[in-house]
Design a protein around this motif. Structure first.
Motif, PDB file in Angstrom:
ATOM      1  N   SER A  58      63.830  12.107 -13.239  1.00  0.00           N
ATOM      2  CA  SER A  58      63.261  10.816 -12.865  1.00  0.00           C
ATOM      3  C   SER A  58      61.755  10.857 -12.655  1.00  0.00           C
ATOM      4  O   SER A  58      61.088   9.842 -12.790  1.00  0.00           O
ATOM      5  CB  SER A  58      63.947  10.266 -11.613  1.00  0.00           C
ATOM      6  OG  SER A  58      63.783  11.186 -10.539  1.00  0.00           O
ATOM      7  N   SER A  59      61.194  12.016 -12.352  1.00  0.00           N
ATOM      8  CA  SER A  59      59.746  12.074 -12.125  1.00  0.00           C
ATOM      9  C   SER A  59      59.187  13.413 -12.592  1.00  0.00           C
ATOM     10  O   SER A  59      59.903  14.418 -12.665  1.00  0.00           O
ATOM     11  CB  SER A  59      59.421  11.858 -10.644  1.00  0.00           C
ATOM     12  OG  SER A  59      59.914  12.932  -9.878  1.00  0.00           O
ATOM     13  N   TYR A  60      57.912  13.406 -12.882  1.00  0.00           N
ATOM     14  CA  TYR A  60      57.239  14.604 -13.396  1.00  0.00           C
ATOM     15  C   TYR A  60      57.376  15.770 -12.429  1.00  0.00           C
ATOM     16  O   TYR A  60      57.662  16.888 -12.822  1.00  0.00           O
ATOM     17  CB  TYR A  60      55.765  14.273 -13.654  1.00  0.00           C
ATOM     18  CG  TYR A  60      55.014  15.395 -14.329  1.00  0.00           C
ATOM     19  CD1 TYR A  60      55.112  15.584 -15.700  1.00  0.00           C
ATOM     20  CD2 TYR A  60      54.216  16.261 -13.596  1.00  0.00           C
ATOM     21  CE1 TYR A  60      54.435  16.608 -16.330  1.00  0.00           C
ATOM     22  CE2 TYR A  60      53.530  17.291 -14.214  1.00  0.00           C
ATOM     23  CZ  TYR A  60      53.638  17.461 -15.577  1.00  0.00           C
ATOM     24  OH  TYR A  60      52.976  18.485 -16.200  1.00  0.00           O
ATOM     25  N   GLU A  61      57.188  15.495 -11.152  1.00  0.00           N
ATOM     26  CA  GLU A  61      57.232  16.581 -10.170  1.00  0.00           C
ATOM     27  C   GLU A  61      58.637  17.166  -9.988  1.00  0.00           C
ATOM     28  O   GLU A  61      58.786  18.265  -9.462  1.00  0.00           O
ATOM     29  CB  GLU A  61      56.653  16.140  -8.819  1.00  0.00           C
ATOM     30  CG  GLU A  61      57.296  14.921  -8.213  1.00  0.00           C
ATOM     31  CD  GLU A  61      56.714  13.602  -8.680  1.00  0.00           C
ATOM     32  OE1 GLU A  61      57.133  12.576  -8.128  1.00  0.00           O
ATOM     33  OE2 GLU A  61      55.863  13.576  -9.591  1.00  0.00           O
ATOM     34  N   ASP A  62      59.663  16.462 -10.450  1.00  0.00           N
ATOM     35  CA  ASP A  62      61.034  16.973 -10.364  1.00  0.00           C
ATOM     36  C   ASP A  62      61.447  17.782 -11.603  1.00  0.00           C
ATOM     37  O   ASP A  62      62.527  18.376 -11.621  1.00  0.00           O
ATOM     38  CB  ASP A  62      62.038  15.819 -10.201  1.00  0.00           C
ATOM     39  CG  ASP A  62      61.904  15.133  -8.856  1.00  0.00           C
ATOM     40  OD1 ASP A  62      61.379  15.765  -7.909  1.00  0.00           O
ATOM     41  OD2 ASP A  62      62.312  13.958  -8.756  1.00  0.00           O
ATOM     42  N   MET A  63      60.598  17.812 -12.616  1.00  0.00           N
ATOM     43  CA  MET A  63      60.943  18.496 -13.859  1.00  0.00           C
ATOM     44  C   MET A  63      60.861  20.014 -13.660  1.00  0.00           C
ATOM     45  O   MET A  63      59.871  20.527 -13.145  1.00  0.00           O
ATOM     46  CB  MET A  63      59.987  18.059 -14.978  1.00  0.00           C
ATOM     47  CG  MET A  63      60.376  18.583 -16.321  1.00  0.00           C
ATOM     48  SD  MET A  63      59.442  17.903 -17.738  1.00  0.00           S
ATOM     49  CE  MET A  63      57.954  17.290 -17.061  1.00  0.00           C
ATOM     50  N   ASP A  64      61.906  20.726 -14.072  1.00  0.00           N
ATOM     51  CA  ASP A  64      61.874  22.184 -13.948  1.00  0.00           C
ATOM     52  C   ASP A  64      60.970  22.773 -15.030  1.00  0.00           C
ATOM     53  O   ASP A  64      60.629  22.122 -16.019  1.00  0.00           O
ATOM     54  CB  ASP A  64      63.287  22.780 -13.997  1.00  0.00           C
ATOM     55  CG  ASP A  64      63.976  22.550 -15.332  1.00  0.00           C
ATOM     56  OD1 ASP A  64      63.493  23.086 -16.357  1.00  0.00           O
ATOM     57  OD2 ASP A  64      64.992  21.833 -15.366  1.00  0.00           O
ATOM     58  N   ASN A  65      60.579  24.022 -14.833  1.00  0.00           N
ATOM     59  CA  ASN A  65      59.626  24.679 -15.733  1.00  0.00           C
ATOM     60  C   ASN A  65      60.136  24.767 -17.165  1.00  0.00           C
ATOM     61  O   ASN A  65      59.368  24.602 -18.117  1.00  0.00           O
ATOM     62  CB  ASN A  65      59.277  26.078 -15.218  1.00  0.00           C
ATOM     63  CG  ASN A  65      58.424  26.033 -13.972  1.00  0.00           C
ATOM     64  OD1 ASN A  65      57.793  25.028 -13.672  1.00  0.00           O
ATOM     65  ND2 ASN A  65      58.419  27.134 -13.227  1.00  0.00           N
ATOM     66  N   GLN A  66      61.424  25.047 -17.350  1.00  0.00           N
ATOM     67  CA  GLN A  66      61.970  25.184 -18.695  1.00  0.00           C
ATOM     68  C   GLN A  66      61.921  23.856 -19.447  1.00  0.00           C
ATOM     69  O   GLN A  66      61.570  23.814 -20.628  1.00  0.00           O
ATOM     70  CB  GLN A  66      63.415  25.721 -18.646  1.00  0.00           C
ATOM     71  CG  GLN A  66      63.955  26.069 -20.022  1.00  0.00           C
ATOM     72  CD  GLN A  66      63.174  27.191 -20.701  1.00  0.00           C
ATOM     73  OE1 GLN A  66      62.921  28.234 -20.106  1.00  0.00           O
ATOM     74  NE2 GLN A  66      62.784  26.988 -21.940  1.00  0.00           N
ATOM     75  N   THR A  67      62.268  22.768 -18.784  1.00  0.00           N
ATOM     76  CA  THR A  67      62.209  21.445 -19.413  1.00  0.00           C
ATOM     77  C   THR A  67      60.773  21.105 -19.777  1.00  0.00           C
ATOM     78  O   THR A  67      60.496  20.616 -20.870  1.00  0.00           O
ATOM     79  CB  THR A  67      62.801  20.368 -18.478  1.00  0.00           C
ATOM     80  OG1 THR A  67      64.159  20.708 -18.189  1.00  0.00           O
ATOM     81  CG2 THR A  67      62.733  18.987 -19.103  1.00  0.00           C
TER      82      THR A  67
END
Length: 121
Positions: free
Chosen positions: A12-21
């Protein structure tokens, strides 16, 4: 050809995106940019990553091939992105590209990307 890149994992947000994604999106966008610039003979690309928005409630990336003469003022590209998202949601009374043309371009690009993936293998 304006292309949207959306990760398989719903974020839902950039800051929630994991490193692999994040890594996969950047690597994939590089391959897409090279393919689009080669195919459309453009000299630059605008990439805009958005958290949410009108058309999608999760992170996505707009990839737009550019030429030096396409906009009088460079920031006009963001107005186009807004109109594109509204068009996807059926908010606009007009479409930037007809549905028939969208289908034709999608089929053309599917072939181009398939060839590029085979060339890289």
């Amino acid at each position: 050809g304006h292309l949207l890149l959306v990760p398989k994992q719903k974020v839902s947000s950039y800051e929630d995106m994991d490193n692999q994604t994040h890594f996969n999106m950047v690597l994939t966008s590089q391959r897409i940019i090279k393919t689009l610039e080669d195919h459309f003979s453009t000299d630059s690309t605008t990439v805009s990553m958005q958290s949410g928005g009108v058309s999608s409630r999760h992170i996505h990336m707009h990839i737009i091939p550019r030429t030096e003469e396409d906009y009088k003022h460079n920031d006009q590209i963001y107005e186009r992105i807004d109109k594109y998202e509204e068009d996807l949601m059926g908010i606009n009374e007009y479409q930037l590209v007809s549905k028939d043309d969208q289908v034709k371009l999608a089929a053309e690009l599917r072939d181009v990307f398939a060839r590029n993936l085979n060339d890289e293998a």
